[in-house]
Design a protein around this motif. Sequence first.
Motif, PDB file in Angstrom:
ATOM      1  N   GLU A 165       0.834  -1.210   0.000  1.00 17.20           N
ATOM      2  CA  GLU A 165       0.000   0.000   0.000  1.00 17.20           C
ATOM      3  C   GLU A 165       0.866   1.257   0.000  1.00 17.20           C
ATOM      4  O   GLU A 165       0.610   2.203  -0.735  1.00 17.20           O
ATOM      5  CB  GLU A 165      -0.903   0.025   1.239  1.00 17.20           C
ATOM      6  CG  GLU A 165      -2.259  -0.562   1.015  1.00 17.20           C
ATOM      7  CD  GLU A 165      -3.155  -0.361   2.219  1.00 17.20           C
ATOM      8  OE1 GLU A 165      -3.350   0.787   2.663  1.00 17.20           O
ATOM      9  OE2 GLU A 165      -3.681  -1.371   2.714  1.00 17.20           O
ATOM     10  N   ILE A 166       1.899   1.253   0.822  1.00 17.88           N
ATOM     11  CA  ILE A 166       2.784   2.416   0.905  1.00 17.88           C
ATOM     12  C   ILE A 166       3.509   2.610  -0.420  1.00 17.88           C
ATOM     13  O   ILE A 166       3.652   3.733  -0.897  1.00 17.88           O
ATOM     14  CB  ILE A 166       3.782   2.251   2.069  1.00 17.88           C
ATOM     15  CG1 ILE A 166       3.021   2.270   3.407  1.00 17.88           C
ATOM     16  CG2 ILE A 166       4.844   3.332   2.047  1.00 17.88           C
ATOM     17  CD1 ILE A 166       3.853   1.825   4.590  1.00 17.88           C
ATOM     18  N   THR A 167       3.946   1.524  -1.046  1.00 17.08           N
ATOM     19  CA  THR A 167       4.641   1.616  -2.328  1.00 17.08           C
ATOM     20  C   THR A 167       3.736   2.230  -3.390  1.00 17.08           C
ATOM     21  O   THR A 167       4.188   3.044  -4.198  1.00 17.08           O
ATOM     22  CB  THR A 167       5.132   0.228  -2.776  1.00 17.08           C
ATOM     23  OG1 THR A 167       6.126  -0.213  -1.839  1.00 17.08           O
ATOM     24  CG2 THR A 167       5.729   0.251  -4.163  1.00 17.08           C
ATOM     25  N   ARG A 168       2.466   1.849  -3.402  1.00 14.47           N
ATOM     26  CA  ARG A 168       1.535   2.438  -4.377  1.00 14.47           C
ATOM     27  C   ARG A 168       1.437   3.943  -4.187  1.00 14.47           C
ATOM     28  O   ARG A 168       1.320   4.696  -5.146  1.00 14.47           O
ATOM     29  CB  ARG A 168       0.164   1.791  -4.261  1.00 14.47           C
ATOM     30  CG  ARG A 168       0.081   0.446  -4.959  1.00 14.47           C
ATOM     31  CD  ARG A 168      -1.353  -0.021  -5.117  1.00 14.47           C
ATOM     32  NE  ARG A 168      -2.020  -0.292  -3.863  1.00 14.47           N
ATOM     33  CZ  ARG A 168      -1.960  -1.448  -3.206  1.00 14.47           C
ATOM     34  NH1 ARG A 168      -1.250  -2.433  -3.696  1.00 14.47           N
ATOM     35  NH2 ARG A 168      -2.606  -1.627  -2.091  1.00 14.47           N
ATOM     36  N   GLU A 169       1.498   4.408  -2.943  1.00 10.52           N
ATOM     37  CA  GLU A 169       1.409   5.838  -2.668  1.00 10.52           C
ATOM     38  C   GLU A 169       2.727   6.562  -2.953  1.00 10.52           C
ATOM     39  O   GLU A 169       2.718   7.746  -3.257  1.00 10.52           O
ATOM     40  CB  GLU A 169       0.996   6.077  -1.216  1.00 10.52           C
ATOM     41  CG  GLU A 169      -0.397   5.579  -0.882  1.00 10.52           C
ATOM     42  CD  GLU A 169      -1.481   6.293  -1.669  1.00 10.52           C
ATOM     43  OE1 GLU A 169      -1.391   7.518  -1.858  1.00 10.52           O
ATOM     44  OE2 GLU A 169      -2.428   5.606  -2.116  1.00 10.52           O
ATOM     45  N   SER A 188       9.628   3.177  -3.384  1.00 13.19           N
ATOM     46  CA  SER A 188       9.085   1.886  -2.968  1.00 13.19           C
ATOM     47  C   SER A 188       9.506   1.538  -1.544  1.00 13.19           C
ATOM     48  O   SER A 188      10.469   2.082  -1.017  1.00 13.19           O
ATOM     49  CB  SER A 188       9.545   0.779  -3.915  1.00 13.19           C
ATOM     50  OG  SER A 188      10.942   0.613  -3.823  1.00 13.19           O
ATOM     51  N   VAL A 189       8.739   0.639  -0.947  1.00  7.46           N
ATOM     52  CA  VAL A 189       9.058   0.063   0.358  1.00  7.46           C
ATOM     53  C   VAL A 189       8.977  -1.448   0.184  1.00  7.46           C
ATOM     54  O   VAL A 189       7.975  -1.966  -0.298  1.00  7.46           O
ATOM     55  CB  VAL A 189       8.062   0.515   1.449  1.00  7.46           C
ATOM     56  CG1 VAL A 189       8.354  -0.191   2.766  1.00  7.46           C
ATOM     57  CG2 VAL A 189       8.102   2.013   1.629  1.00  7.46           C
ATOM     58  N   VAL A 207      13.539   1.102   2.208  1.00  4.07           N
ATOM     59  CA  VAL A 207      12.810   2.224   1.610  1.00  4.07           C
ATOM     60  C   VAL A 207      13.664   2.806   0.503  1.00  4.07           C
ATOM     61  O   VAL A 207      14.818   3.166   0.713  1.00  4.07           O
ATOM     62  CB  VAL A 207      12.496   3.300   2.671  1.00  4.07           C
ATOM     63  CG1 VAL A 207      11.788   4.477   2.043  1.00  4.07           C
ATOM     64  CG2 VAL A 207      11.677   2.709   3.807  1.00  4.07           C
ATOM     65  N   THR A 208      13.083   2.884  -0.687  1.00  8.14           N
ATOM     66  CA  THR A 208      13.746   3.483  -1.830  1.00  8.14           C
ATOM     67  C   THR A 208      12.964   4.740  -2.203  1.00  8.14           C
ATOM     68  O   THR A 208      11.853   4.637  -2.723  1.00  8.14           O
ATOM     69  CB  THR A 208      13.774   2.511  -3.031  1.00  8.14           C
ATOM     70  OG1 THR A 208      14.355   1.283  -2.596  1.00  8.14           O
ATOM     71  CG2 THR A 208      14.571   3.088  -4.177  1.00  8.14           C
ATOM     72  N   PRO A 209      13.503   5.908  -1.891  1.00  7.88           N
ATOM     73  CA  PRO A 209      12.760   7.140  -2.194  1.00  7.88           C
ATOM     74  C   PRO A 209      12.719   7.395  -3.695  1.00  7.88           C
ATOM     75  O   PRO A 209      13.546   6.899  -4.452  1.00  7.88           O
ATOM     76  CB  PRO A 209      13.557   8.225  -1.476  1.00  7.88           C
ATOM     77  CG  PRO A 209      14.918   7.661  -1.308  1.00  7.88           C
ATOM     78  CD  PRO A 209      14.778   6.162  -1.255  1.00  7.88           C
ATOM     79  N   ALA A 210      11.728   8.182  -4.084  1.00 11.95           N
ATOM     80  CA  ALA A 210      11.625   8.591  -5.486  1.00 11.95           C
ATOM     81  C   ALA A 210      12.802   9.494  -5.813  1.00 11.95           C
ATOM     82  O   ALA A 210      13.296  10.221  -4.949  1.00 11.95           O
ATOM     83  CB  ALA A 210      10.311   9.326  -5.713  1.00 11.95           C
ATOM     84  N   GLU A 223      -3.201   2.056 -11.793  1.00  7.94           N
ATOM     85  CA  GLU A 223      -1.769   2.176 -11.555  1.00  7.94           C
ATOM     86  C   GLU A 223      -1.321   1.457 -10.290  1.00  7.94           C
ATOM     87  O   GLU A 223      -0.153   1.158 -10.140  1.00  7.94           O
ATOM     88  CB  GLU A 223      -1.384   3.646 -11.491  1.00  7.94           C
ATOM     89  CG  GLU A 223      -1.571   4.327 -12.814  1.00  7.94           C
ATOM     90  CD  GLU A 223      -1.248   5.801 -12.762  1.00  7.94           C
ATOM     91  OE1 GLU A 223      -1.434   6.460 -13.782  1.00  7.94           O
ATOM     92  OE2 GLU A 223      -0.831   6.295 -11.713  1.00  7.94           O
ATOM     93  N   GLY A 224      -2.213   1.168  -9.358  1.00  7.97           N
ATOM     94  CA  GLY A 224      -1.814   0.525  -8.119  1.00  7.97           C
ATOM     95  C   GLY A 224      -1.816  -0.986  -8.199  1.00  7.97           C
ATOM     96  O   GLY A 224      -1.371  -1.647  -7.290  1.00  7.97           O
TER      97      GLY A 224
END
Length: 175
Positions: A54-58, A63-64, A77-80, A108-109
Amino acid sequence: MDLTPYVDHLRHELAVAANAGGDEARALAERLTAPLESAARLTILNALSAASDEITRELAPGSVDVRLRGLDPEFVVTPAPVPEPETGLPAAPAASAPVVPLGGDGDEGATARINLRLPAHLKARAEEAAGQEGLSVNAWLVRAVSRALESGEPARPTTPARGVKHGQSYTGWVR
């Protein structure tokens, strides 16, 4: 993340509930706590994995990921990527290809699970590359596929297609 305090808390709550049922219930609860520990850990891990999805979709394209180290999960955690401020000067070439956000067809999710079989040497190289970028292998593969699809270059076959002209002759099937 150490799951032991959570599993211990569940064990304690089971013991408190069993105390209300008398000696037989208490004895049954004591016999059930050991087998329930692995089930409780798996259930907690499933909840953490769903939460990271869920967090990755947001966060997309960030990504997490949840990695399991022994009995305990850890989060990666990989930030954008942060866009560089515009200075009016030509941009310097990037050290690596930019991360391409995944395009979707309206949803997209949504994610899909596939099984990918790689030769051992290729798997080892993918793991090494993912580790160098601080990503899970899954996140690295998603980004690699995304880059390949967004580049616009068709994949090159390793063998010539039927009917391809080679010099003065043709190869292929004739009817």
